[in-house]
Design a protein around this motif. Structure first.
Motif, PDB file in Angstrom:
ATOM      1  N   VAL A 122       0.840  -1.203   0.000  1.00  0.00           N
ATOM      2  CA  VAL A 122       0.000   0.000   0.000  1.00  0.00           C
ATOM      3  C   VAL A 122       0.871   1.247   0.000  1.00  0.00           C
ATOM      4  CG1 VAL A 122      -1.701   1.314   1.320  1.00  0.00           C
ATOM      5  CG2 VAL A 122      -1.912  -1.180   1.147  1.00  0.00           C
ATOM      6  N   LEU A 123       1.911   1.247   0.848  1.00  0.00           N
ATOM      7  CA  LEU A 123       2.822   2.387   0.876  1.00  0.00           C
ATOM      8  C   LEU A 123       3.462   2.606  -0.487  1.00  0.00           C
ATOM      9  CD1 LEU A 123       4.719   1.925   4.274  1.00  0.00           C
ATOM     10  CD2 LEU A 123       3.174   3.801   3.668  1.00  0.00           C
ATOM     11  N   TYR A 124       3.916   1.520  -1.086  1.00  0.00           N
ATOM     12  CA  TYR A 124       4.592   1.620  -2.374  1.00  0.00           C
ATOM     13  C   TYR A 124       3.652   2.145  -3.458  1.00  0.00           C
ATOM     14  CZ  TYR A 124       7.177   0.226  -6.550  1.00  0.00           C
ATOM     15  OH  TYR A 124       7.837   0.230  -7.755  1.00  0.00           O
ATOM     16  N   ARG A 125       2.393   1.743  -3.405  1.00  0.00           N
ATOM     17  CA  ARG A 125       1.441   2.120  -4.449  1.00  0.00           C
ATOM     18  C   ARG A 125       1.082   3.600  -4.369  1.00  0.00           C
ATOM     19  NH1 ARG A 125      -2.318  -1.206  -3.116  1.00  0.00           N
ATOM     20  NH2 ARG A 125      -1.390  -2.923  -4.302  1.00  0.00           N
ATOM     21  N   TYR A 126       1.002   4.154  -3.156  1.00  0.00           N
ATOM     22  CA  TYR A 126       0.458   5.501  -3.013  1.00  0.00           C
ATOM     23  C   TYR A 126       1.494   6.574  -2.685  1.00  0.00           C
ATOM     24  CZ  TYR A 126      -4.090   3.269  -3.181  1.00  0.00           C
ATOM     25  OH  TYR A 126      -5.186   2.554  -3.588  1.00  0.00           O
ATOM     26  N   LEU A 127       2.744   6.200  -2.461  1.00  0.00           N
ATOM     27  CA  LEU A 127       3.749   7.232  -2.208  1.00  0.00           C
ATOM     28  C   LEU A 127       4.008   8.030  -3.480  1.00  0.00           C
ATOM     29  CD1 LEU A 127       6.466   5.551   0.047  1.00  0.00           C
ATOM     30  CD2 LEU A 127       4.842   7.332   0.662  1.00  0.00           C
ATOM     31  N   PRO A 128       4.048   9.361  -3.399  1.00  0.00           N
ATOM     32  CA  PRO A 128       4.286  10.185  -4.596  1.00  0.00           C
ATOM     33  C   PRO A 128       5.667   9.915  -5.187  1.00  0.00           C
ATOM     34  CG  PRO A 128       3.449  11.519  -2.766  1.00  0.00           C
ATOM     35  CD  PRO A 128       3.806  10.179  -2.201  1.00  0.00           C
ATOM     36  N   LEU A 129       5.728   9.782  -6.493  1.00  0.00           N
ATOM     37  CA  LEU A 129       6.990   9.499  -7.169  1.00  0.00           C
ATOM     38  C   LEU A 129       8.056  10.568  -6.908  1.00  0.00           C
ATOM     39  CD1 LEU A 129       8.650   7.729  -9.058  1.00  0.00           C
ATOM     40  CD2 LEU A 129       7.630   8.965 -10.992  1.00  0.00           C
ATOM     41  N   PRO A 130       7.729  11.881  -6.919  1.00  0.00           N
ATOM     42  CA  PRO A 130       8.777  12.879  -6.664  1.00  0.00           C
ATOM     43  C   PRO A 130       9.454  12.710  -5.302  1.00  0.00           C
ATOM     44  CG  PRO A 130       6.840  13.928  -7.597  1.00  0.00           C
ATOM     45  CD  PRO A 130       6.447  12.529  -7.273  1.00  0.00           C
ATOM     46  N   VAL A 131       8.701  12.245  -4.306  1.00  0.00           N
ATOM     47  CA  VAL A 131       9.288  12.037  -2.982  1.00  0.00           C
ATOM     48  C   VAL A 131      10.249  10.844  -3.010  1.00  0.00           C
ATOM     49  CG1 VAL A 131       8.793  11.552  -0.559  1.00  0.00           C
ATOM     50  CG2 VAL A 131       7.270  13.043  -1.862  1.00  0.00           C
ATOM     51  N   VAL A 132       9.833   9.764  -3.680  1.00  0.00           N
ATOM     52  CA  VAL A 132      10.713   8.606  -3.814  1.00  0.00           C
ATOM     53  C   VAL A 132      11.985   8.995  -4.566  1.00  0.00           C
ATOM     54  CG1 VAL A 132      10.932   6.276  -4.746  1.00  0.00           C
ATOM     55  CG2 VAL A 132       8.762   7.013  -3.772  1.00  0.00           C
ATOM     56  N   ASP A 292      12.300   0.768 -13.032  1.00  0.00           N
ATOM     57  CA  ASP A 292      12.922   1.654 -14.019  1.00  0.00           C
ATOM     58  C   ASP A 292      13.917   0.891 -14.893  1.00  0.00           C
ATOM     59  OD1 ASP A 292      11.525   3.756 -12.882  1.00  0.00           O
ATOM     60  OD2 ASP A 292      13.177   4.330 -11.562  1.00  0.00           O
ATOM     61  N   LEU A 293      14.725   0.041 -14.258  1.00  0.00           N
ATOM     62  CA  LEU A 293      15.784  -0.663 -14.978  1.00  0.00           C
ATOM     63  C   LEU A 293      15.274  -1.915 -15.681  1.00  0.00           C
ATOM     64  CD1 LEU A 293      18.623  -0.429 -12.279  1.00  0.00           C
ATOM     65  CD2 LEU A 293      18.203   1.109 -14.197  1.00  0.00           C
ATOM     66  N   PHE A 294      14.295  -2.576 -15.072  1.00  0.00           N
ATOM     67  CA  PHE A 294      13.749  -3.828 -15.630  1.00  0.00           C
ATOM     68  C   PHE A 294      12.225  -3.749 -15.629  1.00  0.00           C
ATOM     69  CE2 PHE A 294      17.623  -4.698 -13.171  1.00  0.00           C
ATOM     70  CZ  PHE A 294      18.453  -5.236 -14.148  1.00  0.00           C
ATOM     71  N   PRO A 295      11.630  -3.002 -16.555  1.00  0.00           N
ATOM     72  CA  PRO A 295      10.179  -2.781 -16.533  1.00  0.00           C
ATOM     73  C   PRO A 295       9.371  -4.077 -16.516  1.00  0.00           C
ATOM     74  CG  PRO A 295      11.235  -1.356 -18.153  1.00  0.00           C
ATOM     75  CD  PRO A 295      12.278  -2.319 -17.685  1.00  0.00           C
ATOM     76  N   GLU A 296       9.885  -5.110 -17.163  1.00  0.00           N
ATOM     77  CA  GLU A 296       9.145  -6.369 -17.232  1.00  0.00           C
ATOM     78  C   GLU A 296       9.375  -7.252 -16.001  1.00  0.00           C
ATOM     79  OE1 GLU A 296      13.239  -7.283 -18.498  1.00  0.00           O
ATOM     80  OE2 GLU A 296      11.834  -5.621 -18.754  1.00  0.00           O
ATOM     81  N   ARG A 297      10.293  -6.839 -15.092  1.00  0.00           N
ATOM     82  CA  ARG A 297      10.621  -7.674 -13.936  1.00  0.00           C
ATOM     83  C   ARG A 297      10.646  -6.851 -12.646  1.00  0.00           C
ATOM     84  NH1 ARG A 297      16.193  -9.932 -15.166  1.00  0.00           N
ATOM     85  NH2 ARG A 297      16.336  -8.331 -16.791  1.00  0.00           N
ATOM     86  N   GLU A 298       9.747  -5.904 -12.502  1.00  0.00           N
ATOM     87  CA  GLU A 298       9.750  -5.049 -11.318  1.00  0.00           C
ATOM     88  C   GLU A 298       9.535  -5.876 -10.053  1.00  0.00           C
ATOM     89  OE1 GLU A 298       7.298  -1.222  -9.460  1.00  0.00           O
ATOM     90  OE2 GLU A 298       7.093  -1.775 -11.570  1.00  0.00           O
ATOM     91  N   ALA A 299      10.381  -5.647  -9.045  1.00  0.00           N
ATOM     92  CA  ALA A 299      10.288  -6.387  -7.793  1.00  0.00           C
ATOM     93  C   ALA A 299       9.076  -5.943  -6.996  1.00  0.00           C
ATOM     94  CB  ALA A 299      11.563  -6.178  -6.972  1.00  0.00           C
ATOM     95  N   SER A 300       8.449  -6.876  -6.317  1.00  0.00           N
ATOM     96  CA  SER A 300       7.275  -6.600  -5.492  1.00  0.00           C
ATOM     97  C   SER A 300       7.709  -6.050  -4.136  1.00  0.00           C
ATOM     98  CB  SER A 300       6.463  -7.882  -5.304  1.00  0.00           C
ATOM     99  OG  SER A 300       5.616  -7.790  -4.188  1.00  0.00           O
ATOM    100  N   ALA A 301       7.058  -4.972  -3.687  1.00  0.00           N
ATOM    101  CA  ALA A 301       7.382  -4.389  -2.377  1.00  0.00           C
ATOM    102  C   ALA A 301       7.136  -5.396  -1.262  1.00  0.00           C
ATOM    103  CB  ALA A 301       6.557  -3.125  -2.156  1.00  0.00           C
ATOM    104  N   MET A 302       6.093  -6.188  -1.394  1.00  0.00           N
ATOM    105  CA  MET A 302       5.812  -7.200  -0.378  1.00  0.00           C
ATOM    106  C   MET A 302       6.928  -8.235  -0.321  1.00  0.00           C
ATOM    107  SD  MET A 302       2.667  -9.930  -0.166  1.00  0.00           S
ATOM    108  CE  MET A 302       3.342 -10.886  -1.536  1.00  0.00           C
ATOM    109  N   HIS A 303       7.359  -8.713  -1.487  1.00  0.00           N
ATOM    110  CA  HIS A 303       8.396  -9.742  -1.518  1.00  0.00           C
ATOM    111  C   HIS A 303       9.734  -9.217  -1.005  1.00  0.00           C
ATOM    112  CE1 HIS A 303       5.994 -11.953  -4.894  1.00  0.00           C
ATOM    113  NE2 HIS A 303       5.511 -12.182  -3.691  1.00  0.00           N
TER     114      HIS A 303
END
Length: 458
Positions: A122-132, A292-303
């Motif tokens: 949830v945190l990963y989904r809703y955190l604003p990109l500019p802050v990250v 960003d580096l691997f669009p087809e293999r983005e790591a899951s925040a939960m994992h």
């Protein structure tokens, strides 16, 4: 790149897909050492100040490397928890191994709960990109600033302090470090993938074809690995007595006795400042960078969160250094050629062999490793991480990102920069609300001028 250099590793049906090479074998080997500019100084400092057992740490981090390479299929790094290490080294008296382990277990429990319950997602989904991006920029620049210090000044790793300026011409001098920088720039450029071979080579583009061929040849050179091995050679040239000090065989591994007092000291002094850094840089930022580096293999925040939790819930009971997955390490390994899980699997195997063959005497080698060479590797990793912030397309996004990064750098706290960035982002969004009926336009409904006009007529 040519696919004929490593056919057995590329196409062997018995290999897991996560470690099948996405590039050449030499590129993956070069990428494997991309995060050692952070790993070696912290491990060495903890071993000198806090009596960290090198055998235990190397064995467990090697197992972490192999497991994450197989599970994520990315050059997912295993790095020290930097805030815990900084507190452990600088505290007076320095933290004991039991207190360091207690801090690692505390952070691991928090991340495991956040990951297992889905709160991290949830945190990963809703955190604003500019802050990250602000957090990534600040961490990247922090690495780069430290790298420049490593190159320019002598370092007392045990006290985390810089000494006098390095001599230009010495076995760990500025000239050798700058030569390594130029070598890496020549072979890897700005870190872009090499141009693909062209099917048609027209005569009028002959010069351009030659350039593409040269870039492809340069990209096959395991540049970071060559620089690291050169640093190892310098270790023995600087102090040949290392050969006589080496002892073969691993040191003893045993359980660490952790008391409630150790948990209290470790949690308050080291875990509390580490938790926000782990959430932001070890999970949120590393997942975003993987996308960003691997669009087809983005790591899951939960994992990723669960992975950090499980690693430390096992290793810290034996006194292994608390570890996490860092965005800087991922950037460094990608920068030097890592494109699959094979990169960190190779690194894990190398750590395991060194731990079993040399044990704690490996610290004798690390103590002589040229810090300037480590600074070079760290510099490229930091710049690669900072460059993730280049996708801010509007002035508002750039404003939030830069304020977040500036606060993080000056306050020496990614958490402080993060909270300032969130507040700034929310206030900027508040200005854009379309409102009517309240002073200064603050309200929750959106009403256009034409709708107001129609309502007045009615």
């Amino acid at each position: 790149m040519s696919t004929t250099t490593t056919p057995l590793l590329r196409h062997n049906r018995w290999l897991p897909s996560s470690i099948k090479l996405k590039t050449t074998l030499f590129s993956e080997l070069s990428g494997a050492v991309g995060d050692l500019g952070t790993y070696i100084p912290i491990v060495l400092a903890l071993s000198l100040v806090n009596n960290l057992n090198l055998t235990t740490t190397l064995i467990f981090t090697s197992l972490y490397n192999i497991a994450t390479g197989l599970l994520f299929g990315l050059p997912m790094p295993v790095q020290p928890m930097k805030s815990i290490a900084a507190v452990a080294i600088s505290a007076s008296p320095p933290l004991t191994i039991a207190q360091i382990s207690a801090a690692g277990l505390s952070v691991a429990a928090v991340l495991l709960v956040l990951g297992a319950t889905g709160l991290m997602s949830v945190l990963y989904r809703y955190l604003p990109l500019p802050v990250v991006r602000g957090v990534q920029l600040s961490q990247g620049l922090t690495f780069a600033f430290s790298a420049v210090k490593y190159i320019r000044y002598d370092q007392d790793l045990a006290k985390s302090k810089s000494g006098p300026a390095r001599p230009w011409f010495a076995l760990d001098g500025v000239a050798i470090a700058l030569a390594a920088v130029l070598f890496l720039v020549l072979t890897t450029g700005a870190g872009d993938d090499p141009p693909p071979p062209q099917q048609e080579e027209e005569e009028e583009n002959e010069n351009r074809v030659k350039v593409r061929r040269r870039l492809r040849v340069l990209s096959t050179i395991p540049a970071a690995l060559i620089v690291f091995l050169f640093g190892l050679v310098l270790c023995f040239v600087r102090d040949p007595s290392i050969f006589g000090d080496l002892e073969f065989g691993p040191s003893k591994i045993s359980l660490v006795k952790i008391t409630w007092k150790d948990f209290k000291v470790g949690f308050v002094s080291a875990a509390i400042p580490q938790i926000p850094l782990s959430v932001l840089n070890s999970v949120i930022a590393v997942c975003k960078l993987s996308g960003d580096l691997f669009p087809e293999r983005e790591a899951s925040a939960m994992h990723v969160s669960v992975s950090v939790g499980l690693m430390n819930l096992v290793g810290c009971w034996f006194g292994a250094m608390p570890c996490c997955h860092g965005a800087g390490g991922l950037a460094g390994q990608y920068r030097f050629g890592g494109r699959s899980g094979a990169s960190v699997v190779f690194l894990g195997i190398a750590k395991l062999v060194l731990a079993l063959v040399f044990g704690n005497s490996l610290g004798r080698i690390l103590n002589e490793f040229p810090i300037g060479i480590l600074g070079v590797l760290l510099l490229f990793a930091g710049i690669e991480l900072a460059m993730a912030a280049r996708d801010m397309n509007t002035k508002q996004e750039s404003f939030v990102m830069l304020v977040c990064a500036a606060v993080s750098l000056t306050g020496s706290s990614a958490a402080l920069g993060f909270f300032v960035g969130i507040i700034l982002y929310l206030f900027l969004k508040l200005r854009e609300l379309e409102c009517g009926g309240f002073p200064f336009g603050f309200c929750s409904s959106k009403t256009t001028k034409s709708e107001e006009h129609d309502s007045l007529i009615a």
